[in-house]
Design an enzyme around this catalytic site. Structure first.
Site, PDB file in Angstrom:
ATOM      1  N   ALA A  42       0.853  -1.181   0.000  1.00  0.00           N
ATOM      2  CA  ALA A  42       0.000   0.000   0.000  1.00  0.00           C
ATOM      3  C   ALA A  42       0.895   1.239   0.000  1.00  0.00           C
ATOM      4  O   ALA A  42       2.077   1.161   0.331  1.00  0.00           O
ATOM      5  CB  ALA A  42      -0.880  -0.031   1.249  1.00  0.00           C
ATOM      6  N   GLY A  47       0.348  -5.210   0.522  1.00  0.00           N
ATOM      7  CA  GLY A  47      -0.766  -5.125  -0.414  1.00  0.00           C
ATOM      8  C   GLY A  47      -0.399  -5.643  -1.799  1.00  0.00           C
ATOM      9  O   GLY A  47      -1.274  -6.122  -2.533  1.00  0.00           O
ATOM     10  N   GLU A  81      -0.818  -9.207  -1.619  1.00  0.00           N
ATOM     11  CA  GLU A  81      -2.262  -9.476  -1.479  1.00  0.00           C
ATOM     12  C   GLU A  81      -2.974  -9.338  -2.826  1.00  0.00           C
ATOM     13  O   GLU A  81      -3.937 -10.054  -3.099  1.00  0.00           O
ATOM     14  CB  GLU A  81      -2.863  -8.526  -0.442  1.00  0.00           C
ATOM     15  CG  GLU A  81      -2.369  -8.860   0.960  1.00  0.00           C
ATOM     16  CD  GLU A  81      -2.803  -7.839   1.993  1.00  0.00           C
ATOM     17  OE1 GLU A  81      -2.421  -6.663   1.854  1.00  0.00           O
ATOM     18  OE2 GLU A  81      -3.537  -8.216   2.911  1.00  0.00           O
ATOM     19  N   GLU A 109       3.813  -5.943   6.985  1.00  0.00           N
ATOM     20  CA  GLU A 109       2.998  -4.938   7.684  1.00  0.00           C
ATOM     21  C   GLU A 109       3.322  -4.841   9.171  1.00  0.00           C
ATOM     22  O   GLU A 109       3.232  -3.778   9.774  1.00  0.00           O
ATOM     23  CB  GLU A 109       1.504  -5.252   7.506  1.00  0.00           C
ATOM     24  CG  GLU A 109       0.937  -4.882   6.143  1.00  0.00           C
ATOM     25  CD  GLU A 109       1.137  -5.953   5.076  1.00  0.00           C
ATOM     26  OE1 GLU A 109       1.945  -6.887   5.298  1.00  0.00           O
ATOM     27  OE2 GLU A 109       0.486  -5.862   4.025  1.00  0.00           O
TER      28      GLU A 109
END
Ligand code: 3HC
Ligand code: NAI
Length: 695
Positions: free
Chosen positions: A65, A104, A107, A127
């Site tokens: 992210a 992310g 993911e 994370e």
């Protein structure tokens, strides 16, 4: 090729759609990337593409992210929208992965039906290092592919795994040797095969065997909790990551996803993650020096010299050997050299991550000598002899004589004046402090110290080589103790006062340990040895430390210091005899002992450090407040979930901190309690120390 958004483009190769993400530097999932993924998948459906390849330009696949968007206003589609568009697509979606697929990014890849990766690619859910957990299904999908124990290891450590390991668990379907072009070609070929063979649209969410097989079994969770207990002390995120994997095991997919979301939001809005996200950028800012631009020439360091093979020299040499840079290490005599090299070998042999072949390979990169003339071919020499100015000047004069004219000469001094050391040479512009922390092969901080004449190339080289050997380098100015030790010294003054006033060493240490530091000042003294710099001939019983040394207490090394140590386990026990000695000493000095509260201990140990940090910043010896934080987190184990001393003081409130500093200045006195003008001003203006920057 059509530009869907500023960072995502779309093209077709035959009937296969190719979505390319190009969002430098690391293809983070900024809003326009998410938008582009959603638009790209819609386009592929609209033009009836037979398959989709998702690939990234530049140095890496999506690395996560966009951390700089966190805490701001949400814009564009959510990451989940982009993921659903891929996972629920009516045609096979193949992710083509190079560089790092992190957070992310991984993911997103887990929502493709297939994954093709370069052999050099890395995968991880880091994370936890930002005080978070993977908030886009990572904790639910990863264990379904790699199994619960490995998923637990990855989410609690943030560890990256390579393609080979990823392929074992089915995280990657095909591994490719070659470059980016080869990856693209292989992904297209994979997509064509998937279409031709009518391969299923494999959804990770539907693969339940590996999670169901652990249902009702607490063993993997007990094991990981026990394994990380020490390292994770005080942190919320590791435990929350574990709970998410428990949810993956015990709940249906969609319920697990909800639990992940709930815990993610709790962390995201909490103080720990805010501090850790701040710290992520603080570390990266530390490497930037305003008056040393990015394009400053850097010396090519092919061989490093280390002078002195003691506690520090040996560890310093290991850092370079670890990354394949040969080292010449020089000692004053053969015996000291043999001892020093023996310790290096033992350290390598003890390390679980080094294979016997690696031990030999690294040792073969370290050449010992007792003659400084052997530094002749070194590009950088780091001195680590005793902390004594006359000796340092003497060895620098000699280094200047024997080293190449363009070699850089660095000192590992803890406190001494770099300019005075440089003045012993004819090349002060090529002299700099490179202050490593003990154990030098382990601690991540490198405090580089610029002298008045250190040239931009000298500074840029010290900063660059720091990164190359895996350190976080911070640039400090030339003041007594630089950034870290100058602040530490102020804490020491108050810790010593506190035990005379009635706090016990154990109380002071406990308060700081509970705050999150690895140990307090007295445990630290015992570890370092109470007799450092102490001489029996000149000792006059004038300090607690002197009377301790006079009574034979030397610290951990002889099992007796501020604590008594178990000879087997080295476990410390508070010693009533020490408390008596301190009390008698206080009485003799006319100091009345009283009960000291834990809050007072905390304020008196930490506020002088904050105050000194502000002075260092104000005097220009640190470039930015966040650099002070980086020194303390990486050099002294300040808990990163509290950001660092500057960030922490800001979070307490500078007005409150200033108030207490003034109170102690009035009641206790001492120059370290005189309030920093910068701190006082920022407290008045509502400013922040961690955001303050010079230059
Ligand atoms: N968001 C925003 N900026 C980022 C970023 C991210 N995720 N990752 C890196 N950057 C920026 C850095 O701040 C730096 O900027 P600068 O040049 O202006 O200082 C630049 O990218 C390069 O970064 P590095 O200096 O760290 O480059 P390296 O090549 O040494 O390392 C890397 C590359 C391994 C990708 C490393 O940057 C990294 O580990 N990044 C963070 C990865 C991460 O934590 N991802 C998870 C994010 S949280 C998430 O995904 C939540 C999700 O689950 C919902
Ligand atoms: P040490 O006493 O363990 O090692 C010093 C070594 O230098 C000894 O092996 C000695 O034989 C050698 N030496 C002395 N004179 C020499 C000469 N003329 N030529 C070649 N070798 C010589 O000391 P330590 O702890 O390694 O400290 C070295 C330097 O690092 C000091 O400046 C110290 O302040 C600094 N430092 C120490 C830290 C620590 O935690 N020990 C942390 C950071 C810096």
């Amino acid at each position: 090729m059509a530009e869907l958004t500023e960072s995502v483009s779309y093209e077709r190769d035959g009937d296969v759609a190719i979505i390319t993400v190009d969002n430098p530097p690391v293809n983070a999932l900024s809003w326009h990337v998410r938008q582009g993924l959603v638009d790209g998948m819609a386009q592929a459906v609209a033009d009836d593409s037979a398959a989709v390849v998702l690939i990234c330009a530049g140095r890496t696949f999506i690395a996560g992210a966009d951390i700089s968007e966190f805490g701001g206003e949400a814009k564009g589609p959510s990451l989940q929208d982009a993921q659903s568009a891929m996972e629920d697509a009516p045609m096979p979606v193949v992710a083509a992965i190079h560089g790092t697929a992190l957070g992310g990014g991984l993911e997103v890849a887990l929502c493709a039906h297939y994954r093709v990766a370069l052999a050099s690619a890395k995968f991880g859910l880091p994370e936890v290092n930002l005080g978070l957990l993977p908030g886009a299904g990572g904790t639910q999908r990863l264990p379904r592919l790699v199994g619960v124990p490995k998923a637990l290891d990855m989410v609690t450590s943030g560890r990256h795994i390579g393609s080979a390991e990823a392929a074992e668990g089915g995280l990657v379907d095909e591994v490719i040797d070659g470059d980016h072009d080869a990856l693209r070609a292989a992904a297209l070929a994979f997509a064509a095969r998937a279409v031709a063979n009518n391969m299923p649209l494999a959804k990770v969410r539907e693969r339940n065997e590996l999670v169901e097989s652990v249902r009702g079994d607490s063993a993997p969770f007990d094991a990981i909790r026990a394994k990380i207990a020490r390292k994770a002390r005080g942190f919320l995120a590791p435990e929350y990551n574990i709970r998410c994997i428990e949810a993956a095991v015990n709940l249906p997919f969609d319920e697990g996803l909800k639990e992940e979301r709930r815990l993610f939001m709790e962390l995201m809005t909490g103080p720990q993650s805010a501090a850790q996200r701040y710290y992520f950028f603080a570390e990266r800012a530390a490497n930037k020096v305003p008056d040393v631009p990015k394009d400053t020439p850097v010396a090519d360091v092919r061989r490093v010299g280390v002078l002195g093979a003691g506690t520090m020299g040996g560890g310093i040499a290991m850092n370079f050997a670890n990354v394949g840079i040969p080292v010449t290490i020089v000692e004053r005599d053969q015996e000291s050299l043999d001892r020093g090299l023996g310790v290096v070998r033992k350290n390598y042999e003890r390390s679980r991550s080094t294979t016997p072949e690696q031990v030999e390979q690294r040792m073969s990169l370290i050449t010992g000598s007792t003659d400084q003339a052997d530094f002749g071919d070194c590009d950088l020499v780091i001195e680590a002899v005793f902390e004594d100015m006359d000796l340092k000047q003497q060895v620098f004069a000699k280094l200047d004589e024997v080293c190449k004219p363009d070699a850089i000469l660095a000192s590992n001094t803890s406190y001494l004046n770099i300019d005075q050391i440089a003045s012993a040479t004819s090349r002060p512009s090529q002299v700099i402090g490179m202050h490593f922390f003990s154990p030098a092969n382990v601690m991540k901080l490198l405090e580089n110290v610029r002298g008045a004449e250190s040239s931009p190339t000298t500074i840029a080289t010290a900063m660059t080589i720091g990164k190359q050997i895996g350190k976080v380098a911070v640039l400090a100015g030339n003041c007594d103790g630089f950034i870290g030790n100058r602040m530490l010294a102020r804490r020491r003054v108050e810790a010593d006062r506190l035990i005379l006033e009635g706090a016990t060493p154990e109380q002071v240490d406990r308060v700081l340990y509970d705050f999150g530091l690895p140990m307090g000042p007295f445990a630290m003294s015992d570890l370092a040895g109470l007799d450092i710099g102490w001489k029996a001939e000149t000792s006059s019983g004038s300090t607690v430390r002197e009377i301790m040394c006079e009574s034979g207490r030397r610290g951990q090394k002889n099992g007796r210091g501020y604590y008594t140590y178990d000879p087997e386990t080295r476990a410390p026990t508070p010693d009533p005899e020490v408390v008596d000695m301190i009390r008698d000493f206080a009485v003799a000095k006319g100091i009345e002992q009283r009960e000291v509260t834990d809050q007072e201990v905390l304020e008196r140990c930490l506020y002088p450090m904050v105050n000194e940090g502000a002075k260092i910043l104000d005097e220009g010896y640190a470039i930015r407040g966040s650099d002070v934080d980086v020194v303390w987190v990486n050099g002294y184990g300040w808990p990163v979930y509290r950001g660092g001393p500057m960030y922490w003081a800001d979070s307490v409130g500078l007005a409150e901190v200033a108030d207490r500093i003034r109170h102690y200045a009035d009641t206790l006195g001492g120059s370290h309690w005189q309030i920093s003008p910068l701190l006082a001003r920022l407290a008045d203006e509502g400013g922040k120390l961690h955001q303050h920057a010079n230059g």
